[in-house]
Design a protein around this motif. Structure first.
Motif, PDB file in Angstrom:
ATOM      1  N   ALA A  87      42.289  54.398  37.779  1.00  0.00           N
ATOM      2  CA  ALA A  87      43.183  53.309  37.385  1.00  0.00           C
ATOM      3  C   ALA A  87      44.639  53.760  37.391  1.00  0.00           C
ATOM      4  CB  ALA A  87      42.796  52.782  36.009  1.00  0.00           C
ATOM      5  N   ARG A  91      47.791  52.358  39.624  1.00  0.00           N
ATOM      6  CA  ARG A  91      49.064  51.932  39.030  1.00  0.00           C
ATOM      7  C   ARG A  91      50.231  52.612  39.734  1.00  0.00           C
ATOM      8  NH1 ARG A  91      51.628  50.380  34.112  1.00  0.00           N
ATOM      9  NH2 ARG A  91      53.819  50.129  34.730  1.00  0.00           N
ATOM     10  N   ARG A 142      48.917  42.436  41.549  1.00  0.00           N
ATOM     11  CA  ARG A 142      48.267  43.612  40.952  1.00  0.00           C
ATOM     12  C   ARG A 142      46.836  43.261  40.536  1.00  0.00           C
ATOM     13  NH1 ARG A 142      52.000  47.669  38.900  1.00  0.00           N
ATOM     14  NH2 ARG A 142      54.156  47.056  39.267  1.00  0.00           N
ATOM     15  N   LEU A 146      43.250  44.958  41.096  1.00  0.00           N
ATOM     16  CA  LEU A 146      42.554  45.471  39.914  1.00  0.00           C
ATOM     17  C   LEU A 146      41.171  44.859  39.763  1.00  0.00           C
ATOM     18  CD1 LEU A 146      45.478  45.580  37.345  1.00  0.00           C
ATOM     19  CD2 LEU A 146      43.890  47.470  37.791  1.00  0.00           C
ATOM     20  N   SER A 174      41.577  49.385  31.987  1.00  0.00           N
ATOM     21  CA  SER A 174      42.796  48.610  31.760  1.00  0.00           C
ATOM     22  C   SER A 174      43.865  49.433  31.056  1.00  0.00           C
ATOM     23  CB  SER A 174      42.462  47.361  30.931  1.00  0.00           C
ATOM     24  OG  SER A 174      43.622  46.675  30.548  1.00  0.00           O
ATOM     25  N   TYR A 177      45.487  51.863  33.391  1.00  0.00           N
ATOM     26  CA  TYR A 177      46.445  51.221  34.301  1.00  0.00           C
ATOM     27  C   TYR A 177      47.770  51.005  33.577  1.00  0.00           C
ATOM     28  CZ  TYR A 177      48.324  48.187  37.912  1.00  0.00           C
ATOM     29  OH  TYR A 177      49.124  47.636  38.895  1.00  0.00           O
TER      30      TYR A 177
END
Length: 240
Positions: A87, A91, A142, A146, A174, A177
């Motif tokens: 993640a 990002r 994004r 994701l 999450s 990220y």
């Protein structure tokens, strides 16, 4: 004597991809100008974690720098540490592409890898550090990226996991990220959208087995994840 060409195995390999010394040779079968622009942009800003474009060889193949490590063959179980690494890498990739020429030209939030899962990750010492294969790269949101990434890395839809465990793992993903606008509930909603889209495209292409798998994964994710995360009165459509 020319260097030995070694076919790649593992992951979901594009036909004809070879390793030659410390480079990768990849056949060009379609317009790759956007991908090449992306790779040049990432190199220019010093982004680590993607191959460098080194040119085109005499056989009309991309010459890319080789990222050493291991590439998983398919979906698997990944630990919290591995999920955080995946993640966080996504990002950094998104942040690095947000101001690229292609993203700005399309008024897009970022460039989406669009297939960021284990088979397109290079691992070193058990952690994903490299992103490869940009065939499906598109400007977009994004959350669109994701959603698919959570689907792939968490194996959302696999009944071997409980809903509670997948909600927990999604929170790990999450948080790693690290953007408040990309909450577990929002990512879950987009995961269902990506699963549903994959099922629809599979049926159009006659890939019935894949379509059935993706549709089943979407049904499972709705019941076991999104309905636990979305506030009462909200629907998946509200989130998208």
């Amino acid at each position: 004597m020319s260097e030995l060409e070694v076919p790649f195995v593992g992951g979901r390999i594009t036909a004809g991809v070879m390793r030659v010394g410390d480079t990768v040779r990849r056949p060009i079968t379609a317009d790759r100008s956007d991908v090449h622009d992306l790779l040049r942009h990432l190199e220019a800003i010093g982004f680590e974690g993607t191959p460098r474009l080194l040119g085109i060889d005499e056989h009309n193949r991309e010459i890319l720098s080789y990222l050493p490590g291991d590439v998983p063959r398919d979906l698997d179980h990944f630990s919290d540490v591995q999920l955080r690494s995946a993640a966080a890498l996504l990002r950094r990739f998104h942040d690095a592409t947000a101001y690229s020429l292609l993203a700005r030209r399309q008024s897009a939030e970022v460039l989406c890898h669009n297939d960021w899962g284990p088979p397109n990750a290079v691992f070193h010492q058990g952690l994903p550090y490299g992103i490869i294969d940009f065939d499906t790269m598109v400007p977009g949101l994004r959350l669109w990226d994701l959603g698919y990434s959570a689907f792939a890395w968490l194996d959302l839809g696999n009944p071997d996991y409980t809903g509670a465990e997948q909600v927990r793992r999604l929170s790990v993903f999450s948080e790693a990220y690290g953007l408040s606008a990309c909450s577990p509930a929002q990512i879950a909603a987009y995961a269902v959208a990506r699963q549903t889209t994959l099922a629809s495209s599979g049926r159009v292409k006659g890939k019935t087995e894949m379509a059935d798998w993706a549709a089943s994964a979407a049904d499972w994710t709705i019941v076991n994840v999104t309905e636990k995360l979305l506030p009462t009165g909200y629907s998946i459509g509200t989130q998208l």
